[in-house]
Design a protein around this motif. Structure first.
Motif, short mmCIF file in Angstrom:
data_model
loop_
_atom_site.label_atom_id
_atom_site.label_comp_id
_atom_site.label_asym_id
_atom_site.label_seq_id
_atom_site.Cartn_x
_atom_site.Cartn_y
_atom_site.Cartn_z
N GLY A 28 0.80 -1.21 0.00
CA GLY A 28 0.00 0.00 0.00
C GLY A 28 0.84 1.26 0.00
N PRO A 29 0.17 2.40 0.11
CA PRO A 29 0.88 3.67 0.16
C PRO A 29 1.56 3.85 1.51
CG PRO A 29 -1.46 4.03 0.46
CD PRO A 29 -1.28 2.57 0.16
N VAL A 30 2.59 4.64 1.54
CA VAL A 30 3.36 4.86 2.77
C VAL A 30 2.92 6.12 3.51
CG1 VAL A 30 5.34 3.56 1.95
CG2 VAL A 30 5.24 6.02 1.54
N VAL A 31 1.84 6.73 3.06
CA VAL A 31 1.32 7.91 3.73
C VAL A 31 0.95 7.53 5.16
CG1 VAL A 31 -0.55 9.61 3.73
CG2 VAL A 31 0.46 8.86 1.57
N GLY A 32 1.42 8.28 6.11
CA GLY A 32 1.14 8.00 7.51
C GLY A 32 2.19 7.14 8.19
N TRP A 33 3.10 6.56 7.42
CA TRP A 33 4.18 5.78 8.03
C TRP A 33 5.21 6.74 8.63
CZ3 TRP A 33 6.01 0.99 4.82
CH2 TRP A 33 4.91 0.17 4.55
N ARG A 34 5.69 6.45 9.81
CA ARG A 34 6.75 7.26 10.41
C ARG A 34 8.06 6.50 10.31
NH1 ARG A 34 6.40 8.64 16.53
NH2 ARG A 34 7.97 7.06 16.85
N LEU A 35 8.99 7.07 9.60
CA LEU A 35 10.30 6.48 9.39
C LEU A 35 11.27 7.09 10.38
CD1 LEU A 35 11.79 4.56 7.44
CD2 LEU A 35 12.19 6.52 5.97
N VAL A 45 10.28 1.65 11.09
CA VAL A 45 9.14 2.34 10.51
C VAL A 45 7.91 1.98 11.36
CG1 VAL A 45 8.68 0.54 8.78
CG2 VAL A 45 7.87 2.83 8.38
N TYR A 46 7.11 2.99 11.69
CA TYR A 46 5.95 2.83 12.55
C TYR A 46 4.65 3.09 11.78
CZ TYR A 46 9.30 3.13 16.41
OH TYR A 46 10.36 2.92 17.25
N GLN A 54 2.51 -0.45 17.76
CA GLN A 54 2.54 0.76 16.94
C GLN A 54 2.75 0.46 15.45
OE1 GLN A 54 5.07 0.99 19.63
NE2 GLN A 54 3.50 1.69 21.02
N GLY A 55 2.46 -0.76 15.02
CA GLY A 55 2.64 -1.13 13.61
C GLY A 55 4.08 -1.06 13.18
N SER A 56 5.00 -1.32 14.10
CA SER A 56 6.43 -1.13 13.79
C SER A 56 7.01 -2.28 13.00
CB SER A 56 7.23 -0.94 15.08
OG SER A 56 7.19 -2.11 15.85
N SER A 93 10.03 -13.37 17.99
CA SER A 93 10.17 -12.95 19.39
C SER A 93 9.46 -11.63 19.67
CB SER A 93 11.64 -12.85 19.77
OG SER A 93 12.29 -14.09 19.59
N GLY A 94 8.28 -11.46 19.10
CA GLY A 94 7.50 -10.26 19.37
C GLY A 94 7.83 -9.04 18.53
N SER A 95 8.85 -9.13 17.67
CA SER A 95 9.14 -7.99 16.80
C SER A 95 8.89 -8.39 15.35
CB SER A 95 10.60 -7.53 16.97
OG SER A 95 11.49 -8.43 16.36
N CYS A 96 8.49 -7.43 14.55
CA CYS A 96 8.22 -7.67 13.13
C CYS A 96 9.46 -7.26 12.35
CB CYS A 96 7.01 -6.85 12.69
SG CYS A 96 5.47 -7.39 13.47
#
Length: 105
Positions: A28-35, A45-46, A54-56, A93-96
């Motif tokens: 999808g688009p990266v609008v709204g993603w915090r790098l 990236v969040y 936080q969608g990280s 282990s809990g991280s993406c």
């Protein structure tokens, strides 16, 4: 003998299973993603919509500085051109952790 053969084949199938089954793909688009870049060289990236806090999304320790630089560049380019991207990640282990990324037409 049959039981031993079935057991051996089952074990082989278990070990031959690709870890790619655990991968998740988002596009999808990266609008709204915090790098965000953390010193010395860690890119996160969040707000991507991933299942992590936080969608990280982050890179594993196996990622090179070039991998992180290309990802950073891809995000900035996609943001400025309005293009969509795709990211495969694996929850470990809990991280993406980012496994691969690409552009969409």
């Amino acid at each position: 003998m049959k039981k031993l053969l079935v057991l051996a084949l089952s074990a082989l199938a278990l070990f031959a299973t690709s870890p790619a089954f655990a991968d998740v793909n988002i596009e999808g688009p990266v609008v709204g993603w915090r790098l965000q870049n953390y010193v010395p060289n860690n890119v996160v990236v969040y707000f991507t919509g991933s299942s992590c806090a936080q969608g990280s999304l982050t890179f594993s320790s196996a990622a090179t500085a070039d991998d992180r630089n290309r990802f950073y560049s891809l995000i900035l380019t996609a943001r400025s051109t309005g293009k969509k991207i795709g990211v495969f990640y694996e929850t470990t282990s809990g991280s993406c952790q980012i496994q691969s990324f690409y552009t969409l037409d």
